[in-house]
Scaffold this motif. Structure first.
Motif, PDB file in Angstrom:
ATOM      1  N   VAL A  64       0.867  -1.171   0.000  1.00 23.46           N
ATOM      2  CA  VAL A  64       0.000   0.000   0.000  1.00 23.46           C
ATOM      3  C   VAL A  64       0.907   1.224   0.000  1.00 23.46           C
ATOM      4  O   VAL A  64       1.704   1.414   0.925  1.00 23.46           O
ATOM      5  CB  VAL A  64      -0.930   0.032   1.231  1.00 23.46           C
ATOM      6  N   ILE A  65       0.805   2.035  -1.052  1.00 19.91           N
ATOM      7  CA  ILE A  65       1.577   3.277  -1.140  1.00 19.91           C
ATOM      8  C   ILE A  65       0.732   4.392  -0.557  1.00 19.91           C
ATOM      9  O   ILE A  65      -0.358   4.688  -1.061  1.00 19.91           O
ATOM     10  CB  ILE A  65       1.961   3.596  -2.599  1.00 19.91           C
ATOM     11  N   ASP A  66       1.196   4.977   0.525  1.00 20.35           N
ATOM     12  CA  ASP A  66       0.450   6.032   1.207  1.00 20.35           C
ATOM     13  C   ASP A  66       0.970   7.384   0.742  1.00 20.35           C
ATOM     14  O   ASP A  66       2.040   7.837   1.156  1.00 20.35           O
ATOM     15  CB  ASP A  66       0.613   5.888   2.724  1.00 20.35           C
ATOM     16  N   ASN A  67       0.207   8.037  -0.139  1.00 23.45           N
ATOM     17  CA  ASN A  67       0.584   9.344  -0.657  1.00 23.45           C
ATOM     18  C   ASN A  67      -0.044  10.489   0.120  1.00 23.45           C
ATOM     19  O   ASN A  67      -0.148  11.611  -0.382  1.00 23.45           O
ATOM     20  CB  ASN A  67       0.205   9.455  -2.134  1.00 23.45           C
ATOM     21  N   GLY A  68      -0.470  10.211   1.322  1.00 27.60           N
ATOM     22  CA  GLY A  68      -1.055  11.244   2.163  1.00 27.60           C
ATOM     23  C   GLY A  68      -2.553  11.368   1.950  1.00 27.60           C
ATOM     24  O   GLY A  68      -3.350  10.966   2.800  1.00 27.60           O
ATOM     25  N   LEU A  69      -2.948  11.898   0.794  1.00 26.33           N
ATOM     26  CA  LEU A  69      -4.363  12.073   0.488  1.00 26.33           C
ATOM     27  C   LEU A  69      -4.941  10.896  -0.274  1.00 26.33           C
ATOM     28  O   LEU A  69      -6.147  10.832  -0.492  1.00 26.33           O
ATOM     29  CB  LEU A  69      -4.575  13.365  -0.316  1.00 26.33           C
ATOM     30  N   SER A  70      -4.094   9.968  -0.702  1.00 27.82           N
ATOM     31  CA  SER A  70      -4.581   8.808  -1.444  1.00 27.82           C
ATOM     32  C   SER A  70      -3.760   7.573  -1.098  1.00 27.82           C
ATOM     33  O   SER A  70      -2.589   7.681  -0.727  1.00 27.82           O
ATOM     34  CB  SER A  70      -4.526   9.064  -2.955  1.00 27.82           C
ATOM     35  N   LEU A  71      -4.396   6.416  -1.217  1.00 26.15           N
ATOM     36  CA  LEU A  71      -3.742   5.134  -1.000  1.00 26.15           C
ATOM     37  C   LEU A  71      -3.771   4.347  -2.303  1.00 26.15           C
ATOM     38  O   LEU A  71      -4.830   4.232  -2.938  1.00 26.15           O
ATOM     39  CB  LEU A  71      -4.459   4.340   0.093  1.00 26.15           C
ATOM     40  N   VAL A  72      -2.610   3.835  -2.711  1.00 26.98           N
ATOM     41  CA  VAL A  72      -2.517   3.079  -3.964  1.00 26.98           C
ATOM     42  C   VAL A  72      -2.072   1.655  -3.626  1.00 26.98           C
ATOM     43  O   VAL A  72      -0.953   1.457  -3.148  1.00 26.98           O
ATOM     44  CB  VAL A  72      -1.527   3.724  -4.950  1.00 26.98           C
ATOM     45  N   PRO A  73      -2.924   0.646  -3.883  1.00 23.11           N
ATOM     46  CA  PRO A  73      -2.543  -0.733  -3.571  1.00 23.11           C
ATOM     47  C   PRO A  73      -1.852  -1.418  -4.756  1.00 23.11           C
ATOM     48  O   PRO A  73      -2.189  -1.164  -5.917  1.00 23.11           O
ATOM     49  CB  PRO A  73      -3.893  -1.395  -3.281  1.00 23.11           C
ATOM     50  N   LEU A  74      -0.886  -2.287  -4.443  1.00 26.83           N
ATOM     51  CA  LEU A  74      -0.196  -3.091  -5.454  1.00 26.83           C
ATOM     52  C   LEU A  74      -0.234  -4.549  -5.034  1.00 26.83           C
ATOM     53  O   LEU A  74       0.020  -4.875  -3.877  1.00 26.83           O
ATOM     54  CB  LEU A  74       1.268  -2.674  -5.598  1.00 26.83           C
ATOM     55  N   GLU A  75      -0.551  -5.410  -5.965  1.00 25.94           N
ATOM     56  CA  GLU A  75      -0.482  -6.852  -5.743  1.00 25.94           C
ATOM     57  C   GLU A  75       0.627  -7.399  -6.643  1.00 25.94           C
ATOM     58  O   GLU A  75       0.655  -7.128  -7.849  1.00 25.94           O
ATOM     59  CB  GLU A  75      -1.828  -7.503  -6.076  1.00 25.94           C
TER      60      GLU A  75
END
Length: 401
Positions: free
Chosen positions: A334-345
């Motif tokens: 899970v990439i936490d960019n502060g205002l958004s979360l981007v998941p990677l599998e």
């Protein structure tokens, strides 16, 4: 005119070796009085800073005579280099830091001293105590795939890359991995480990490292490791700290947002270099790896460390986590960019499978995320209407996600 000089130095360096961390180090040197470049032994720190700052005198504190001078007469030692210098493995002479503070405070000049060290704990401890605000720090890990293969379009063979690893001496002068890694491990244990903690039984510590290699990509279970190693959990915890502070392993922490779920709170273990893991596990060829039960874990390790290098080379904070609840639902990154979360599998297979999307679809529904990525070893790329994109691992590391 200083900016012209900085630009010239960067252009000159880029013709020699393409390390993506180079422009950030030069930028930091133009703003801070000193720059500390830390990272594992043999990651290319010395080569990089000597090429970037050819006008500075280079001294290694690993040299017994140099270290003795620095320890016995730190003021006299530093007085010889008032115009600045490169101090390699500077954590070996902690007495220097207080005198460095005095010298740096006397002048507004930037980029005066370049410090390197392979022990993050000892170096950062001294910096935080005496040089806070005067020194910028950048972690230099082994080569990234962008450093080596960024100009080519096709991904390098992941099996060969995983076994070979990305430490510079394996590429130049080209020492075979099966020869280099055992010697690297021996040097690391005999010198770095002893420097941090006086471990009496180094054979047990090496066995511990091999057991840890077999748990790459898995949750850190101190009790299980202690039982298998034959030591207590406090010892295991201490040894984990040693490996983490000397850039052998990275502990990927779980993401803190629970979405009303009971979460796993233990970190996951990743080695910074897959070649070292393969050496510890006795994997010497790509053919052996292709049949090995840990191939998926090692591929995941490759991708995670490439994401780490992407951030450390740019001097950014590491904003990578994983997510898992008690019922077994999991997202690898899970990439936490502060205002958004981007998941990677992350998937080691080369063929897109409907099962690839299960975890991401569940997590996106739970979190409200609008996009996600399946990062895999295949070449087919696609964007689904659900917001989930399928992307090759090498293409992924080139992007800013």
């Amino acid at each position: 005119m200083e900016s012209d000089s900085i630009f010239y130095r960067f252009c000159l360096y880029s013709l020699m070796i393409n390390r993506l961390a180079a422009p950030k180090i030069i930028q930091l040197a133009s703003h801070f009085k000193s720059v500390a470049v830390t990272g594992p032994r043999q990651s290319g720190k010395t080569t990089l800073v000597r090429d970037l700052f050819p006008g500075k005198t280079y001294l290694s504190l690993e040299n017994p005579d140099t270290r003795r001078f620095a320890l016995e007469d730190p003021r006299g030692f530093l007085g010889k280099y008032e115009q600045g210098a490169i101090f390699d493995e500077v954590q070996r002479a902690p007495e220097l830091f207080s005198f460095l503070q005095e010298m740096l405070d006397e002048s507004p000049k930037t980029g005066r001293f370049i410090l390197t060290g392979s022990n993050n704990f000892l170096l950062q401890q001294n910096i935080s105590q005496t040089l806070a605000g005067r020194v910028a720090t950048l972690n230099l890990l082994p080569f990234s795939t962008e450093d080596l293969f960024g100009s080519q379009r096709e991904a390098p063979d992941e099996n060969e890359l995983i076994v070979k690893g990305l430490y510079p001496p394996i590429y130049d002068p080209g020492i075979p991995p099966q020869d280099w890694f055992p010697n690297y491990l021996r040097t690391y244990i005999d010198r770095d480990v002893r420097q941090i903690k006086n471990i009496t039984d180094l054979i047990v510590f090496e066995r511990f490292m091999r057991l840890l290699a077999g748990r790459t990509g898995q949750e850190l279970n101190l009790t299980s490791l202690a039982v298998d190693t034959g030591v207590d959990t406090k010892t295991v915890q201490s040894w984990i700290g040693i490996l983490e502070s000397s850039f052998i392993i990275h502990l990927l922490r779980p993401h803190f947002k629970n979405f009303n779920k009971t979460l796993i709170k233990r970190p996951k273990i990743y080695f910074y270099d897959t070649g070292l893991v393969c050496s510890l596990l006795g994997i010497n060829t790509a053919e052996q790896l292709s049949l090995h039960p840990l191939r998926g874990n090692l591929f995941e390790c490759l991708v995670v460390t490439e994401l780490l290098k992407k951030r450390t080379n740019a001097g950014k904070q590491v904003n990578l986590y994983y997510w898992r609840d008690r019922t077994g639902n999991e997202v690898d990154i899970v990439i936490d960019n502060g205002l958004s979360l981007v998941p990677l599998e992350i998937k080691a297979g080369k063929t897109v499978n409907s099962q690839f999307f299960k975890s991401l679809s569940y997590w996106n529904k739970l979190s409200g995320a609008q996009k996600g990525y399946i990062v895999y070893a295949g070449s087919q790329e696609e964007d689904r209407s659900s917001g989930i994109s399928v992307i090759n691992w090498f293409e992924m590391v080139k992007r800013d996600i």
